[in-house]
Design an enzyme around this catalytic site. Structure first.
Site, PDB file in Angstrom:
ATOM      1  N   HIS A 190      -7.711   9.750  -1.462  1.00 56.60           N
ATOM      2  CA  HIS A 190      -6.981   9.725  -0.197  1.00 56.60           C
ATOM      3  C   HIS A 190      -7.741  10.361   0.972  1.00 56.60           C
ATOM      4  O   HIS A 190      -7.699   9.874   2.099  1.00 56.60           O
ATOM      5  CB  HIS A 190      -5.624  10.416  -0.370  1.00 56.60           C
ATOM      6  CG  HIS A 190      -4.582   9.931   0.580  1.00 56.60           C
ATOM      7  ND1 HIS A 190      -3.251   9.874   0.261  1.00 56.60           N
ATOM      8  CD2 HIS A 190      -4.671   9.462   1.845  1.00 56.60           C
ATOM      9  CE1 HIS A 190      -2.566   9.398   1.297  1.00 56.60           C
ATOM     10  NE2 HIS A 190      -3.409   9.144   2.270  1.00 56.60           N
ATOM     11  N   LYS A 218      -2.896   5.935  -4.062  1.00 56.71           N
ATOM     12  CA  LYS A 218      -3.972   6.868  -3.734  1.00 56.71           C
ATOM     13  C   LYS A 218      -3.806   8.202  -4.454  1.00 56.71           C
ATOM     14  O   LYS A 218      -2.691   8.693  -4.649  1.00 56.71           O
ATOM     15  CB  LYS A 218      -4.010   7.112  -2.218  1.00 56.71           C
ATOM     16  CG  LYS A 218      -4.073   5.838  -1.391  1.00 56.71           C
ATOM     17  CD  LYS A 218      -4.040   6.125   0.099  1.00 56.71           C
ATOM     18  CE  LYS A 218      -3.778   4.843   0.879  1.00 56.71           C
ATOM     19  NZ  LYS A 218      -2.368   4.435   0.832  1.00 56.71           N
ATOM     20  N   TYR A 275       2.897  10.078  -0.456  1.00 60.51           N
ATOM     21  CA  TYR A 275       3.984   9.483   0.326  1.00 60.51           C
ATOM     22  C   TYR A 275       5.341   9.749  -0.331  1.00 60.51           C
ATOM     23  O   TYR A 275       6.378   9.630   0.308  1.00 60.51           O
ATOM     24  CB  TYR A 275       3.811   7.964   0.462  1.00 60.51           C
ATOM     25  CG  TYR A 275       2.580   7.497   1.193  1.00 60.51           C
ATOM     26  CD1 TYR A 275       1.735   8.386   1.857  1.00 60.51           C
ATOM     27  CD2 TYR A 275       2.254   6.140   1.224  1.00 60.51           C
ATOM     28  CE1 TYR A 275       0.596   7.936   2.511  1.00 60.51           C
ATOM     29  CE2 TYR A 275       1.120   5.685   1.877  1.00 60.51           C
ATOM     30  CZ  TYR A 275       0.289   6.592   2.508  1.00 60.51           C
ATOM     31  OH  TYR A 275      -0.828   6.127   3.156  1.00 60.51           O
ATOM     32  N   ASP A 331       0.837  -1.197   0.000  1.00 61.01           N
ATOM     33  CA  ASP A 331       0.000   0.000   0.000  1.00 61.01           C
ATOM     34  C   ASP A 331       0.874   1.249   0.000  1.00 61.01           C
ATOM     35  O   ASP A 331       1.723   1.419   0.882  1.00 61.01           O
ATOM     36  CB  ASP A 331      -0.899  -0.006   1.237  1.00 61.01           C
ATOM     37  CG  ASP A 331      -1.853   1.188   1.270  1.00 61.01           C
ATOM     38  OD1 ASP A 331      -2.987   1.041   0.802  1.00 61.01           O
ATOM     39  OD2 ASP A 331      -1.444   2.264   1.764  1.00 61.01           O
TER      40      ASP A 331
END
Length: 308
Positions: free
Chosen positions: A107, A76, A51, A46
């Site tokens: 998200h 996401k 990120y 994931d």
């Protein structure tokens, strides 16, 4: 023994119950963690655009040598690309070096204004207010419009399924009631641990055919759960760590669990299924009655009402 259980999405696809979370994993950490997880037997990874480790996650996937069809990959869409989720997904696929993802999530239910003039290499920059808060793109846009566009991504084959993250029951009701919603979200990924058990939300998702996924199943980096005396006594009883108890509590509740670690040994331990008693499971469940509900992840989305 690593958890090999799979759960069913409403698309009919199977998703491994155990996944590696990569939030707050730096680029080099993410690469090493993903390789270690895949070596240990994980088959679910994931990540997310924001990120900023998709390149390394994708490289680790390729370097693992595991056939793509044996893996389940989630990423996401970040709020600055809510008006163009097709571009957001294309950017993520390029960074990951993949032709498709298995699950693409919105998200947060909050559209954000992108910083003007941002290039393709830095399309994730947010426009900030003078007081340091993020500027929201909510005058003529909302998550319902974004999701309507995301539905076309399934037809493109670039994602096998779509879903949401950090959506409350009210958010889900609004989305499901919208005339433009023709695909029920496959998943809703939210913070969940013994101090935020999310029981009502989990039951609502189940009633609508939406699979619940737990991020931050340990709480957070400085989680009070790590020093909880009840958890310590249970962990000592079975000769395991507190994180293993927390993760197995989540396994037993029957949803997807996404523990994050960059330590190879902990990654292995986090995935192991324990043989433990219902009595001890219930003790963990009852912690919230003693300690009170505590949400660890609370970004400022003012003036958008979140988690209501």
């Amino acid at each position: 023994m690593i958890n090999k259980t799979t759960l069913k999405l409403n698309t009919g696809a199977e998703i491994p119950q155990l996944g590696l979370g990569t939030w707050q994993s730096s680029t080099s950490q993410a690469y090493d963690a993903v390789l270690a997880a895949l070596k240990a037997g994980y088959r679910h990874i994931d990540t997310a655009a924001i990120y900023k480790n998709e390149v390394e996650v994708g490289r680790a996937i390729r370097d693992s040598g595991i056939p793509r069809e044996e893996l389940f990959i989630t990423t996401k869409l970040f709020g600055v690309q809510y008006r163009e989720p097709d571009v957001g997904l294309a950017d993520s696929l390029e960074r990951l070096g993949l032709d498709y993802v298995d699950l693409y999530l919105m998200h947060w239910p909050v559209p954000l204004k992108p910083k003007p003039g941002s290039t393709k290499m830095d399309r994730l920059q947010v426009l900030f207010n003078d007081d340091g808060t993020r500027q929201l793109d909510i005058d003529d846009w909302d998550f319902i419009k974004t999701y309507a566009l995301m539905q076309d991504l399934v037809k493109s084959g670039k994602t096998k399924a779509i879903g949401v993250s950090n959506f409350s029951i009210n958010n889900l009701k609004q989305l499901l009631d919208a005339e433009t919603t023709t695909i029920t979200p496959a998943a809703n990924q939210c913070e969940c641990h013994p101090l935020l058990p999310q029981t009502e939300l989990i039951e609502f998702c189940k009633s609508k055919g939406i699979l619940f996924e737990a991020y931050s199943p340990l709480g957070s980096t400085d989680s009070p759960l790590f020093t909880n005396t009840t958890l310590k006594s249970i962990a000592d009883k079975y000769g395991v760590s507190i994180p293993q108890i927390l993760i197995n509590w989540a396994f037993k509740r029957g949803y997807v669990v996404l523990p994050k670690s960059t330590n190879p040994d902990r990654i292995v331990k986090n995935g192991e299924v324990l043989d433990w008693s219902d009595e001890d499971f219930n003790k963990v469940t009852d912690l919230v009655k003693v300690e009170g509900e505590q949400r660890m992840i609370k970004p400022n989305w003012e003036p958008f009402p979140i988690f209501e």
